[in-house]
Enzyme design. Structure first.
Site, PDB file in Angstrom:
ATOM      1  N   GLY A  48       0.862  -1.182   0.000  1.00 45.59           N
ATOM      2  CA  GLY A  48       0.000   0.000   0.000  1.00 45.59           C
ATOM      3  C   GLY A  48       0.890   1.220   0.000  1.00 45.59           C
ATOM      4  O   GLY A  48       1.051   1.918  -0.991  1.00 45.59           O
ATOM      5  N   CYS A  65      -7.736  22.278  17.565  1.00 45.36           N
ATOM      6  CA  CYS A  65      -7.850  22.887  18.878  1.00 45.36           C
ATOM      7  C   CYS A  65      -7.133  22.030  19.912  1.00 45.36           C
ATOM      8  O   CYS A  65      -7.725  21.549  20.869  1.00 45.36           O
ATOM      9  CB  CYS A  65      -9.316  23.044  19.223  1.00 45.36           C
ATOM     10  SG  CYS A  65      -9.516  24.263  20.487  1.00 45.36           S
ATOM     11  N   TYR A  81      -2.115   6.698   3.893  1.00 46.71           N
ATOM     12  CA  TYR A  81      -2.642   6.813   5.252  1.00 46.71           C
ATOM     13  C   TYR A  81      -2.783   8.259   5.713  1.00 46.71           C
ATOM     14  O   TYR A  81      -2.613   8.549   6.897  1.00 46.71           O
ATOM     15  CB  TYR A  81      -1.775   5.995   6.230  1.00 46.71           C
ATOM     16  CG  TYR A  81      -1.640   4.540   5.836  1.00 46.71           C
ATOM     17  CD1 TYR A  81      -2.731   3.679   5.926  1.00 46.71           C
ATOM     18  CD2 TYR A  81      -0.441   4.026   5.339  1.00 46.71           C
ATOM     19  CE1 TYR A  81      -2.623   2.343   5.552  1.00 46.71           C
ATOM     20  CE2 TYR A  81      -0.326   2.698   4.959  1.00 46.71           C
ATOM     21  CZ  TYR A  81      -1.417   1.866   5.072  1.00 46.71           C
ATOM     22  OH  TYR A  81      -1.309   0.545   4.698  1.00 46.71           O
TER      23      TYR A  81
HETATM   24  N1  LLP Z   1      -2.007  -6.199   3.784  1.00 49.26           N
HETATM   25  C1  LLP Z   1      -2.551  -6.216   5.004  1.00 49.26           C
HETATM   26  C2  LLP Z   1      -3.253  -7.430   5.435  1.00 49.26           C
HETATM   27  C3  LLP Z   1      -2.462  -5.103   5.848  1.00 49.26           C
HETATM   28  O1  LLP Z   1      -3.000  -5.142   7.058  1.00 49.26           O
HETATM   29  C4  LLP Z   1      -1.782  -3.948   5.385  1.00 49.26           C
HETATM   30  C5  LLP Z   1      -1.670  -2.773   6.229  1.00 49.26           C
HETATM   31  C6  LLP Z   1      -1.229  -3.967   4.085  1.00 49.26           C
HETATM   32  C7  LLP Z   1      -1.351  -5.115   3.317  1.00 49.26           C
HETATM   33  C8  LLP Z   1      -0.506  -2.790   3.497  1.00 49.26           C
HETATM   34  O2  LLP Z   1       0.613  -2.451   4.224  1.00 49.26           O
HETATM   35  P1  LLP Z   1       1.629  -1.344   3.666  1.00 49.26           P
HETATM   36  O3  LLP Z   1       2.286  -1.910   2.419  1.00 49.26           O
HETATM   37  O4  LLP Z   1       0.877  -0.118   3.368  1.00 49.26           O
HETATM   38  O5  LLP Z   1       2.598  -1.179   4.772  1.00 49.26           O
HETATM   39  N2  LLP Z   1      -2.096   3.401   9.419  1.00 49.26           N
HETATM   40  C9  LLP Z   1      -0.731   2.948   9.494  1.00 49.26           C
HETATM   41  C10 LLP Z   1      -0.504   1.737   8.613  1.00 49.26           C
HETATM   42  C11 LLP Z   1      -1.402   0.595   8.972  1.00 49.26           C
HETATM   43  C12 LLP Z   1      -1.219  -0.572   8.035  1.00 49.26           C
HETATM   44  C13 LLP Z   1      -2.277  -1.581   8.246  1.00 49.26           C
HETATM   45  N3  LLP Z   1      -2.205  -2.696   7.369  1.00 49.26           N
HETATM   46  C14 LLP Z   1       0.201   4.087   9.114  1.00 49.26           C
HETATM   47  O6  LLP Z   1      -0.265   5.181   8.836  1.00 49.26           O
HETATM   48  O7  LLP Z   1       1.426   3.926   9.130  1.00 49.26           O
END
Ligand code: LLP
Length: 432
Positions: A294, A364, A392
């Site tokens: 992602g 705030c 994100y």
């Molecule tokens: N696959 C699964 C099952 C996941 O839970 C996630 C992310 C991804 C793929 C994608 O991961 P990435 O390649 O984006 O690292 N809100 C947090 C990140 C939470 C990720 C949750 N799961 C942030 O802003 O860093």
């Protein structure tokens, strides 16, 4: 072993006639045309990041699938784009599935994740013939098997394995350790495989694991992958024929010059050769390898433009610079102590004009976007770009303080267009 040299064209800061250029376009013009705060996404960078993954995987000559993890940045426009680029899509809620279906994303290329899916969501997935359901718990396994009766379907599933691996990332995004709500432990999965005849409505398409996000080290990925691969042997011993090993997402990116990028061009060949050796040892075929990036795809593709408002200088302490957004459009610094880089779009930085400031939001409370950064003599009315905000940020944005969410603009072929409209005050009260 071939180690590719990677050029990060998107990581260079470029100025033209004193204006900051992002993905070939003048950020000041974008701010003027669409207003601020503004999320800007570059199709070129999205494509470039995907190409990097595909090139690295093509070189391994192994069958693979790339699912884009929608949670990092999703809307109908992004679904069209991801479909055009021939990727699969990882969704994690009814809302994400709905968005994809509304955008005519092929349902057979959608995977549905989640550690606590509702029955309504599972039904939605089945009614729409979503390609794969990633089963996260024993409860879900039973629930889905029952639904299989009702839908008279053999449901293709991946089992999400919790490999018990520490990914060395922020505790809120670490998901592969034993002490985690995610996935089924290896001994439990083995038991499921030995008794899979009890799940007569499920077709075991493979296994999944995702050990966390914003991971920089290769080692935890390799350890987890090898552990999960062993389950294919146990499955074969039980006359099951899973074909897909989904290793999740998690590739980290450098948000600032001090941070390190995860380099998939280095990792992927090492992963594939390690798994080939392991598969041979186990006497099994190497399954189709899947990835769910992602952040790697969307983060570097985005910037957020703000207008600088109040500048408060506290003698002998620091300079506070406030922008017209904040934790509502980017909650990551507050949640994860995330770092970002930023530039003043209308003035190039020099040794003489640089000033150290703290960038605050307009919420705030003491929301902070960047704790301390050197900027080119920032002044009220300047446009500020916070970099690498494509993942994100939009997807985690809120209406805190009843502030409408910013618009999202897509840059493509030297043009720009609205991907998501700016919210209005009326949008805020629509459901009241
Ligand atoms: N696959 C699964 C099952 C996941 O839970 C996630 C992310 C991804 C793929 C994608 O991961 P990435 O390649 O984006 O690292 N809100 C947090 C990140 C939470 C990720 C949750 N799961 C942030 O802003 O860093």
């Amino acid at each position: 072993m071939i180690v590719l040299t990677v050029t990060f064209s998107n990581f260079m800061e470029k100025f033209k006639n004193g204006h900051y250029i992002f993905s070939g376009q003048d950020t000041l013009e974008l701010a003027k045309r669409y207003g601020t705060p503004l999320y800007v996404m570059s199709q070129d960078i999205i494509e470039e990041q995907i190409k990097r993954l595909k090139n690295a995987l093509d070189l391994t000559e192994t069958p693979y699938k790339i699912y884009y993890a929608g949670k990092s940045f999703l809307n109908k426009g992004m679904c069209y784009l991801i479909d055009n680029l021939d990727l699969y899509l990882d969704t994690v809620s009814g809302g994400e599935m709905f968005t994809a279906l509304e955008a005519n994303f092929p349902p057979e290329k959608i995977a549905f994740h989640g550690s606590n899916k509702t029955e309504a969501e599972l039904r939605m997935a089945l009614e729409n013939s979503i390609g794969l359901i990633i089963v996260d718990s024993l409860t879900e396994l039973d629930q889905l098997n029952k639904l299989g009766d009702e839908f008279n379907k053999k449901i293709p599933v991946l089992i999400r394995v919790n490999p018990g691996v520490e990914a060395h990332t922020h505790e809120l995004i670490n998901t592969g350790t034993t002490d985690s709500k995610f996935g089924i432990s290896i001994p439990e999965v083995e038991e499921i495989l030995d008794n899979f005849k009890n799940y007569s409505n499920l077709k075991l398409a493979g296994f999944h694991c995702h050990i966390g996000s914003q991971i920089i080290e290769e080692k935890p990925f390799l350890i987890a992958a090898k552990k999960v691969l062993k389950l294919f042997k146990r499955a074969a011993e039980n006359k099951l024929t899973p074909i897909e090993l989904d290793l999740g997402g998690g590739f980290g990116i450098a948000y600032t010059k001090e941070e390190i990028n995860f380099i998939p061009e280095n990792y992927i060949p090492r992963l594939v050769s390690a798994l080939k050796v392991e598969a041979e040892k186990l006497g099994i075929d190497l399954p189709v390898l899947s990835f769910e990036p992602g952040r790697f795809i969307s983060a570097p593709a985005g910037i957020t433009l703000y207008t600088i408002g109040v500048i408060k200088e506290i003698p002998d302490t620091r300079i506070y610079l406030s922008v017209d957004g904040g934790l509502m459009d980017n909650p990551r610094p507050g949640l994860y102590n995330a770092n970002y880089d930023a530039v003043i779009c209308n003035r190039e930085i020099t040794e003489e004009n640089k000033k150290s400031v703290r960038i605050s939001g307009r919420a705030c409370e003491s929301d902070q976007l960047i704790d301390q950064i050197e900027l080119a003599d920032p002044r009220e009315g300047d446009i500020l770009a916070v970099l690498k905000t494509g993942a994100y940020n939009y997807s985690m944005a809120s209406n805190y303080n009843r502030l409408p969410r910013p618009a999202v603009v897509l840059l493509y072929n030297g043009q720009s267009d609205i991907l998501v409209e700016r919210e209005t005050y009326e949008d805020l009260t629509r459901k009241d």
